[in-house]
Scaffold this active site. Structure first.
Site, PDB file in Angstrom:
ATOM      1  N   LYS A 252     -12.896  40.347   5.194  1.00 58.00           N
ATOM      2  CA  LYS A 252     -13.188  39.108   5.922  1.00 58.00           C
ATOM      3  C   LYS A 252     -11.893  38.300   5.932  1.00 58.00           C
ATOM      4  O   LYS A 252     -11.550  37.637   4.958  1.00 58.00           O
ATOM      5  CB  LYS A 252     -14.299  38.318   5.236  1.00 58.00           C
ATOM      6  CG  LYS A 252     -14.680  37.072   6.020  1.00 58.00           C
ATOM      7  CD  LYS A 252     -15.819  36.331   5.367  1.00 58.00           C
ATOM      8  CE  LYS A 252     -16.388  35.260   6.273  1.00 58.00           C
ATOM      9  NZ  LYS A 252     -15.411  34.266   6.716  1.00 58.00           N
ATOM     10  N   ARG A 272     -14.555  30.900  18.635  1.00 57.63           N
ATOM     11  CA  ARG A 272     -15.923  31.106  18.165  1.00 57.63           C
ATOM     12  C   ARG A 272     -16.902  30.127  18.833  1.00 57.63           C
ATOM     13  O   ARG A 272     -18.031  30.459  19.121  1.00 57.63           O
ATOM     14  CB  ARG A 272     -15.919  30.903  16.655  1.00 57.63           C
ATOM     15  CG  ARG A 272     -17.237  30.906  16.014  1.00 57.63           C
ATOM     16  CD  ARG A 272     -17.084  30.386  14.604  1.00 57.63           C
ATOM     17  NE  ARG A 272     -18.323  29.776  14.222  1.00 57.63           N
ATOM     18  CZ  ARG A 272     -19.034  30.139  13.169  1.00 57.63           C
ATOM     19  NH1 ARG A 272     -18.602  31.078  12.390  1.00 57.63           N
ATOM     20  NH2 ARG A 272     -20.158  29.537  12.895  1.00 57.63           N
ATOM     21  N   GLU A 302      -9.790  38.928  14.740  1.00 54.84           N
ATOM     22  CA  GLU A 302      -9.452  37.750  13.946  1.00 54.84           C
ATOM     23  C   GLU A 302      -7.931  37.600  14.030  1.00 54.84           C
ATOM     24  O   GLU A 302      -7.195  38.530  13.671  1.00 54.84           O
ATOM     25  CB  GLU A 302      -9.925  37.986  12.498  1.00 54.84           C
ATOM     26  CG  GLU A 302      -9.849  36.789  11.614  1.00 54.84           C
ATOM     27  CD  GLU A 302     -11.028  35.814  11.730  1.00 54.84           C
ATOM     28  OE1 GLU A 302     -11.901  35.977  12.609  1.00 54.84           O
ATOM     29  OE2 GLU A 302     -11.045  34.864  10.947  1.00 54.84           O
TER      30      GLU A 302
HETATM   31  P1  AMP Z   1     -17.983  31.874   8.464  1.00 55.55           P
HETATM   32  O1  AMP Z   1     -17.087  31.063   9.365  1.00 55.55           O
HETATM   33  O2  AMP Z   1     -17.739  31.651   7.008  1.00 55.55           O
HETATM   34  O3  AMP Z   1     -19.438  31.790   8.876  1.00 55.55           O
HETATM   35  O4  AMP Z   1     -17.602  33.437   8.666  1.00 55.55           O
HETATM   36  C1  AMP Z   1     -17.671  34.074   9.899  1.00 55.55           C
HETATM   37  C2  AMP Z   1     -16.284  34.212  10.459  1.00 55.55           C
HETATM   38  O5  AMP Z   1     -15.528  35.163   9.716  1.00 55.55           O
HETATM   39  C3  AMP Z   1     -16.241  34.782  11.859  1.00 55.55           C
HETATM   40  O6  AMP Z   1     -16.520  33.825  12.825  1.00 55.55           O
HETATM   41  C4  AMP Z   1     -14.833  35.324  11.953  1.00 55.55           C
HETATM   42  O7  AMP Z   1     -13.942  34.304  12.376  1.00 55.55           O
HETATM   43  C5  AMP Z   1     -14.459  35.641  10.523  1.00 55.55           C
HETATM   44  N1  AMP Z   1     -14.216  37.050  10.221  1.00 55.55           N
HETATM   45  C6  AMP Z   1     -13.223  37.494   9.433  1.00 55.55           C
HETATM   46  N2  AMP Z   1     -13.265  38.815   9.282  1.00 55.55           N
HETATM   47  C7  AMP Z   1     -14.312  39.268  10.001  1.00 55.55           C
HETATM   48  C8  AMP Z   1     -14.888  40.548  10.232  1.00 55.55           C
HETATM   49  N3  AMP Z   1     -14.394  41.637   9.647  1.00 55.55           N
HETATM   50  N4  AMP Z   1     -15.974  40.617  11.030  1.00 55.55           N
HETATM   51  C9  AMP Z   1     -16.499  39.510  11.592  1.00 55.55           C
HETATM   52  N5  AMP Z   1     -16.007  38.271  11.410  1.00 55.55           N
HETATM   53  C10 AMP Z   1     -14.929  38.129  10.620  1.00 55.55           C
END
Ligand code: AMP
Length: 588
Positions: A252, A272, A302
């Protein structure tokens, strides 16, 4: 269509918050709406002129609107400002003022929805030095012909203060009822909305071509698809419980999600929250066409800032140096990135959403060619807790936030959060520890070293039921001098004379902001609070929830809209989770 029909509906809608009543009012409105204006009506209901991704902003400031009211009514600016302060809403103030005026003038021309819409559209296109005068002219000409109720809603749309509390789902319920006679058909509309991000277009198609056509709704290149989101889990064990023993784990990465639409040499990037962010990444625009082995594609990646010498990932905030209008080329060389692909949604004219994860990843690796700039997000298949632990360790060591865990046999669910994707961050593993994304609603002037900036900020969660922002804490720690400077620059233009009606806070601030900016904070604990409004009455009557010892993490989340901030539901879940941890350890 007469604008008065719309103004009457708005007036009725404003007097209720009940979803069923709002749906009924919308159905009645849609039934009165000719097909050619249905998309416009749907945008206007949401206080917009076009879908968000087109980036059309009305950009009318309160001061300018006051001048226009004065011009059309002949009443002094001072008097209008007084009325505004009394009413707390410029739309209401204007209707009061025009009530006095209409006794002396007669209406010249009927106002139609089309005319209001076209005029607002023209205003949104105006720029340059003479634009202020032109805007005043356009607005006052509308107000001249408007009755007081119409004027109220014209101004509310112009100022972005039309808050009917109508969620997209409610609009879709009403469209399904009005044009197919069955609310259950919302599911079909939802799919169309999730792949087009354009509710006006969905409305137009169902109104003019019917449900059958909606079922065949096609993804269109350069129209963003609403992103799939992940649930969070706190431990490897919880992930296994939810996903079984055979799923994908990806790093991530701590960057910005970019939806890349490409055909030939044309590339468009969406964030996003579906904002067009192409201007911030001229390097992606330039380099991507060469890396894609397909006629056209929609891909997700990303974008992550890197240390050019070591290739290590750098934290998200480094990317924010690119959020500028001018001298972007300089920022591009100073803050280099890599683009790390993780999904493919469309390829060679065909939708890939229905393919399962495994097939999409295979396709992705066929279509995208890796080089120094273009990468695939590291991925492995995991089967047990230890394998997840090891990969999590590697991911953290490489400078990323944790893991995304993805079911191998599941399609891409546009626009929904579910357990086919889970996120596991290291910080989730300790007690509360989880970070929250909160909306900045108010500020307190700094003292000492912090004079000339907002030393402390008042933050809020998003209340999805009420469509409001509920205060949850003040935060004054974690800010570097640079952060304070940057926040001041961003927040200053968002200062309002009156507290925005969507802000729900008993605590008074020195200044109120438009609830727009999202920042990330961590905290030691969530506690019951007699002052804060987040999750009010949900855990204890007459009390809300607050964060204890909140601290800014350094992340200004410019890529998130205020409605993407942490919700009260999430905070309640965290609160209950924290109690469970304490209980398991016999602390309570
Ligand atoms: P959050 O913002 O904490 O809800 O986490 C989701 C975000 O993680 C996504 O919108 C992406 O920007 C990011 N992200 C980073 N790595 C990945 C991945 N391998 N797959 C999907 N999203 C990712």
């Amino acid at each position: 269509m007469e604008f008065s029909v719309l103004a009457d509906s708005f007036n009725k809608m404003e007097s209720t918050r009940k979803r069923l009543e709002l749906t009924q009012l919308l159905v009645e409105l849609f039934e009165k709406t000719p097909n050619e204006v249905i998309s416009k009506i749907v945008y206007l209901i949401q206080g917009k002129l076009r879908p968000d991704f087109e980036g059309i902003e009305l950009g009318v400031a309160e001061k300018l609107a006051i001048k226009a009211i004065s011009k059309s009514s002949g009443i002094s600016i001072k008097k209008i400002e007084e009325e505004y302060r009394k009413e707390g809403d410029l739309g209401y103030a204007a209707s009061k003022i025009l009530e006095q005026k209409t006794q002396t003038t007669f209406l010249v021309e009927d106002i139609t929805v089309e005319r209001v819409y076209e005029t607002l559209f023209k205003i949104s296109k105006l720029g340059g030095s003479r634009s202020q005068d032109m805007k005043i002219k356009y607005i006052s000409s509308l107000l001249n012909d408007a009755n007081p109720l119409e004027a109220r809603y014209i101004l509310k749309i112009l100022l972005g203060s039309l808050r009917l509390g109508i969620a997209e789902n409610t609009v879709m319920d009403a469209l399904a009822i009005a044009f197919s006679g069955n609310k259950d058909n919302r599911k079909i509309l939802e799919y169309a909305y999730n792949v087009s991000s354009d509710l006006g277009k969905v409305a137009e198609i169902i109104a003019t071509k019917g449900l059958e056509r909606i079922k065949k709704f096609e993804v269109v290149l350069f129209n963003p698809i609403r992103p799939m989101l992940a649930d969070r889990v706190k431990s490897e064990e919880e992930a296994i419980g939810k996903m079984g023993t055979n799923f994908a784990a990806e790093y991530k990465l701590d960057g910005e999600r970019v939806q890349i639409h490409v055909e030939g040499g044309k590339v468009v990037l969406f964030s996003r929250s579906l904002e067009n962010i192409s201007n911030y990444y001229p390097d992606i625009i330039e380099k991507i066409p060469k890396a894609i082995q397909a006629d056209n594609a929609i891909l997700e990646a990303e974008a992550v800032a890197i240390n050019e010498n070591t290739g290590d990932f750098l934290p998200f905030q480094e990317l924010m140096h690119r959020r500028r209008k001018y001298k972007i080329e300089k920022a591009v060389t100073k803050y280099p990135i890599t683009v790390n692909f993780f999904d493919i949604l469309y390829c060679n004219g065909k939708i890939c959403l229905e393919l399962n994860y495994k097939d999409r990843r295979e396709k992705l690796e066929k279509i995208v060619r890796e080089d120094d700039f273009v990468k695939y997000i590291p991925m492995t298949i995991v089967k047990n807790e230890n394998e997840i632990k090891d990969f999590l360790e590697n991911s953290i060591n490489a400078g990323s936030e944790g893991l995304m865990l993805k079911m191998l046999d599941k399609p891409y669910q546009a626009g929904s959060r579910g357990s086919n994707w889970l996120k596991l961050k290291r910080e989730y593993q300790n007690e509360l520890g989880d970070s929250l994304d909160l909306v900045v609603i108010g500020g307190f002037f700094g003292k000492g070293r912090r004079t000339g900036s907002y030393g402390t900020l008042l933050l809020a969660t998003y209340d999805e039921d009420e469509d409001t922002f509920t205060s949850i804490c003040k935060v004054g720690t974690g800010f570097s001098d640079e952060d304070l400077d940057q926040l001041y620059q961003i927040l200053n233009p968002k200062v309002t004379i009156k507290k925005n009606p969507r802000i729900n806070s008993e605590m008074e601030a020195d200044v109120w902001f438009e609830p727009e900016l999202v920042i990330e904070v961590v905290a030691s604990e969530i506690t019951i609070s007699p002052i804060h409004q987040a999750a009010k009455d949900k855990i204890r009557k007459d009390a809300g929830l607050a964060l204890r010892f909140p601290k800014f993490t350094g992340k200004i989340r410019l890529e998130k809209a205020a409605e993407d901030a942490s919700t009260n539901e999430e905070v309640i879940t965290l609160y209950k989770g924290q109690k469970k941890v304490a209980h398991d350890r016999n602390l309570i």
